[in-house]
Design a protein around this motif. Structure first.
Motif, PDB file in Angstrom:
ATOM      1  N   LEU A 224       3.531  -2.364  -1.851  1.00  0.00           N
ATOM      2  CA  LEU A 224       3.217  -1.381  -0.711  1.00  0.00           C
ATOM      3  C   LEU A 224       3.554  -0.082  -0.820  1.00  0.00           C
ATOM      4  CD1 LEU A 224       1.496  -1.809   1.971  1.00  0.00           C
ATOM      5  CD2 LEU A 224       3.645  -2.509   3.200  1.00  0.00           C
ATOM      6  N   ALA A 225       2.825   0.828  -0.667  1.00  0.00           N
ATOM      7  CA  ALA A 225       3.272   2.027  -1.089  1.00  0.00           C
ATOM      8  C   ALA A 225       2.340   3.080  -0.734  1.00  0.00           C
ATOM      9  CB  ALA A 225       3.833   2.401  -2.381  1.00  0.00           C
TER      10      ALA A 225
ATOM     11  N   THR B 212       0.973 -17.088  -0.536  1.00  0.00           N
ATOM     12  CA  THR B 212       0.802 -15.779  -1.079  1.00  0.00           C
ATOM     13  C   THR B 212       0.237 -15.849  -2.297  1.00  0.00           C
ATOM     14  OG1 THR B 212       1.596 -13.507  -1.546  1.00  0.00           O
ATOM     15  CG2 THR B 212       3.069 -15.247  -1.565  1.00  0.00           C
ATOM     16  N   ALA B 213      -0.677 -14.984  -2.808  1.00  0.00           N
ATOM     17  CA  ALA B 213      -1.109 -14.746  -4.246  1.00  0.00           C
ATOM     18  C   ALA B 213      -0.167 -13.943  -4.685  1.00  0.00           C
ATOM     19  CB  ALA B 213      -2.345 -14.210  -4.318  1.00  0.00           C
TER      20      ALA B 213
ATOM     21  N   ASP C  45       5.192  -6.535  10.262  1.00  0.00           N
ATOM     22  CA  ASP C  45       5.458  -7.292   9.326  1.00  0.00           C
ATOM     23  C   ASP C  45       4.096  -7.972   8.736  1.00  0.00           C
ATOM     24  OD1 ASP C  45       8.154  -6.996   9.437  1.00  0.00           O
ATOM     25  OD2 ASP C  45       8.481  -8.791  10.856  1.00  0.00           O
ATOM     26  N   VAL C  46       3.087  -8.340   9.939  1.00  0.00           N
ATOM     27  CA  VAL C  46       1.997  -8.748   9.672  1.00  0.00           C
ATOM     28  C   VAL C  46       1.069  -7.738   8.756  1.00  0.00           C
ATOM     29  CG1 VAL C  46      -0.368  -9.496  10.687  1.00  0.00           C
ATOM     30  CG2 VAL C  46       1.818 -10.480  11.547  1.00  0.00           C
ATOM     31  N   ALA C  47       1.046  -6.478   9.349  1.00  0.00           N
ATOM     32  CA  ALA C  47       0.107  -5.369   8.656  1.00  0.00           C
ATOM     33  C   ALA C  47       0.611  -5.378   7.254  1.00  0.00           C
ATOM     34  CB  ALA C  47       0.385  -4.050   9.368  1.00  0.00           C
ATOM     35  N   ALA C  48       1.998  -5.343   6.819  1.00  0.00           N
ATOM     36  CA  ALA C  48       2.439  -5.296   5.391  1.00  0.00           C
ATOM     37  C   ALA C  48       2.136  -6.618   4.681  1.00  0.00           C
ATOM     38  CB  ALA C  48       3.899  -5.052   5.486  1.00  0.00           C
TER      39      ALA C  48
ATOM     40  N   LEU D  80      -0.522  -8.561   5.185  1.00  0.00           N
ATOM     41  CA  LEU D  80      -1.968  -8.493   4.990  1.00  0.00           C
ATOM     42  C   LEU D  80      -2.297  -7.389   3.892  1.00  0.00           C
ATOM     43  CD1 LEU D  80      -3.424  -8.916   8.444  1.00  0.00           C
ATOM     44  CD2 LEU D  80      -3.441 -10.398   6.906  1.00  0.00           C
ATOM     45  N   LEU D  81      -1.601  -6.365   3.819  1.00  0.00           N
ATOM     46  CA  LEU D  81      -2.052  -5.216   2.867  1.00  0.00           C
ATOM     47  C   LEU D  81      -1.525  -5.518   1.388  1.00  0.00           C
ATOM     48  CD1 LEU D  81      -1.106  -2.071   4.948  1.00  0.00           C
ATOM     49  CD2 LEU D  81      -3.375  -2.859   4.225  1.00  0.00           C
ATOM     50  N   GLN D  82      -0.640  -6.576   1.289  1.00  0.00           N
ATOM     51  CA  GLN D  82      -0.203  -7.054   0.153  1.00  0.00           C
ATOM     52  C   GLN D  82      -0.737  -8.377  -0.234  1.00  0.00           C
ATOM     53  OE1 GLN D  82       4.313  -6.124  -0.673  1.00  0.00           O
ATOM     54  NE2 GLN D  82       4.116  -6.492   1.679  1.00  0.00           N
ATOM     55  N   GLY D  83      -1.839  -8.838   0.363  1.00  0.00           N
ATOM     56  CA  GLY D  83      -2.641  -9.831  -0.127  1.00  0.00           C
ATOM     57  C   GLY D  83      -1.941 -11.199   0.248  1.00  0.00           C
TER      58      GLY D  83
END
Length: 389
Positions: free
Chosen positions: A59-60, A53-54, A318-321, A323-326
Motif C-alpha cells: 500500500l503506497a 488474504t491472498a 484498517d479496513v480501508a488499508a 481492502l486496498l491490499q486485497g
C-alpha cells in the motif's frame, strides 16, 4: 474547501492517536466541481480486523476519502477525522486522506463524493447525510472499482464493501433501560405519567437503529411513551421547539425524556428550563460531547454514551488499508448484506463520569480533561463528583 492530509511520517506499531494534532502537514486544495465497555485493544485492532488474504499488495501513494455528514456534533472535527488520519499514517506513510464534511446537506455530500472520485481515490469512508441518497453513490463508486466503507450510519438499501460502527441499536436500548431503572429507583409514578422520545434524523439509518433500541429498552419498563419525534437533521433547536410544545400539551405528566444524542438532549433541557420546570426531569443522551457531559455534571442530563470516535475511525482506516491490499477484513456480523464490525460503547452517568471520562485513557490521554469539563459554572458540580481541574 477540501482538506488534504499528506501522511509523511511512518509510525510503526504505535497505538492510535486521540489527539487532533497531526504529525503530517495539511494542505488545502480547491474543491473540484462536479452511529457498557469498549473491549478491543487499540494496539491489536488492525491485526484483529484482518481475515483471510491472498498475497497482499503493498500500500503506497494511494488516496482515500473520509466524508463525514454534519457539524451538529463536534465529534467529526475533533475525533473522527484526526483518528482516521493518525491510523492511516501508521499504515501508509505515503497515502493521502481527502477529508470533507457535508454540514448536513445531502446535495453537498454528493458533490464532495463526486470530487473525491474525480481526484482518483481508491477507497471512500462514507458517513451519509441521507442513507437512501447514498445508495447511488455506493453503486457509482463500486462500478469504478472504488471500495466503499459505510461508517457510523449504515446504507441499508445496497451492499457496501464493509460497515464499521458502534452498535447503534445497543446504544438506544442502553440509554432507555438506564432511564427506566433510574425512574423506578426514584419511585417515579407510572400511572397517568409518561416519557417523551426525541429521536434522531429520519434520513439517518443509524438514528433508525437507535430508535429501535429505545423502543426495546422501554418495552417492559411500565412507562407510557406520551409522544415521540424524529428530529430533522439532528438539529437541537428543532428538538427544543418540539419538546416545548409537549410541555404545554402534557402539563406536568412528563417524568423523563429519552433523547437520542447529546444535542437533542441539550435542546430538551433548554425547553424545560425555558418553561420554568424545576427540577428538569431526567434526560438521556449519547456521544459524550463536552456540552452533554457538562449537563450531567450540572445535574440537568441523566446519562450519555461514551464511544471514543478514534476507535471506529482507526478501525475504518484498517479496513480501508486491508481492502486496498486485497485482504478480507474480519467481520463480527453481517448487517444489511454488508460485512460489519461493531463496537460496544459505555454508559456514563454522574456515578461513573470521573472514571470513564476523566481517568480512562485512550492512547495515554483522557477522553476529556477536568480542566475543560469543570470550567466556569461547572466547577461546583465537579467538586461534588470529586473531580479537580
Amino acid at each position: 474547501m477540501l482538506a488534504t492530509a499528506v501522511l509523511a511520517t511512518p509510525m510503526l506499531a504505535a497505538p492510535k492517536l486521540a489527539s487532533p494534532v497531526l504529525a503530517a502537514p495539511i494542505r488545502v486544495a480547491p474543491m473540484l466541481a462536479a452511529p457498557i465497555r469498549v473491549a478491543p485493544i487499540l494496539l491489536t485492532l488492525a491485526a484483529g480486523l484482518l481475515g483471510g488474504t491472498a498475497s497482499a499488495a503493498p500500500l503506497a501513494n494511494t488516496s482515500v476519502a473520509f466524508l463525514m455528514p454534519d457539524q451538529s456534533s463536534t465529534r467529526y472535527e475533533q475525533h473522527d477525522h484526526p483518528g482516521f488520519v493518525a491510523e492511516m499514517k501508521k499504515l501508509c506513510a505515503s497515502c493521502t486522506v481527502l477529508y470533507q464534511n457535508a454540514d448536513g446537506d445531502a446535495a453537498r455530500q454528493q458533490q464532495q463524493f463526486n470530487s473525491a472520485v474525480t481526484q482518483g481515490v481508491k477507497a471512500i469512508v462514507l458517513d451519509p447525510v441521507d442513507s437512501t441518497a447514498a445508495v447511488s453513490l455506493v453503486k457509482q463508486a463500486q462500478a469504478q472499482g472504488i471500495k466503499v466503507i459505510a461508517y457510523d450510519r449504515p446504507i441499508p438499501a445496497t451492499k457496501a464493501d464493509f460497515y464499521v460502527s458502534f452498535d447503534n441499536e445497543a446504544i438506544g436500548r442502553t440509554i432507555a433501560k438506564s432511564l427506566v431503572d433510574h425512574l423506578k429507583a426514584g419511585g417515579a409514578r407510572t400511572e397517568g405519567m409518561g416519557l417523551l422520545e426525541v429521536n434522531g434524523s429520519p434520513t439517518d439509518a443509524a438514528a433508525g437503529l437507535i430508535k429501535k433500541g429505545i423502543h426495546e429498552g422501554l418495552a417492559d419498563g411500565g412507562y407510557k411513551t406520551l409522544a415521540e419525534y424524529d428530529t430533522p437533521d439532528w438539529v437541537p433547536a428543532k428538538a427544543q421547539q418540539w419538546v416545548s410544545g409537549q410541555i404545554s400539551r402534557f402539563n406536568g405528566k412528563i417524568v423523563g425524556v429519552v433523547a437520542a444524542n447529546d444535542g437533542t438532549a441539550g435542546g430538551s433541557v433548554a425547553a424545560f428550563k425555558a418553561a420554568g420546570v424545576n427540577p428538569v426531569p431526567p434526560v438521556t443522551g449519547n456521544d459524550a460531547t463536552i456540552a452533554g457531559l457538562q449537563l450531567i455534571i450540572a445535574g440537568d442530563q441523566y446519562n450519555t454514551i461514551s464511544k471514543p470516535s478514534e476507535i471506529v475511525a482507526g478501525a475504518a482506516a484498517d479496513v480501508a488499508a486491508a481492502l486496498l491490499q486485497g485482504e478480507t477484513p474480519k467481520a463480527d456480523t453481517t448487517l444489511f448484506n454488508t460485512p460489519t464490525k461493531l463496537f460496544t460503547p459505555t454508559l456514563v452517568t454522574r456515578e461513573n463520569l470521573k472514571p470513564e471520562i476523566i481517568e480512562r485513557k485512550i492512547d495515554g490521554k483522557p477522553i476529556e480533561t477536568a480542566a475543560v469539563l469543570c470550567a466556569g459554572r461547572y466547577a461546583a458540580g465537579c467538586k461534588q463528583l470529586g473531580i479537580s481541574p
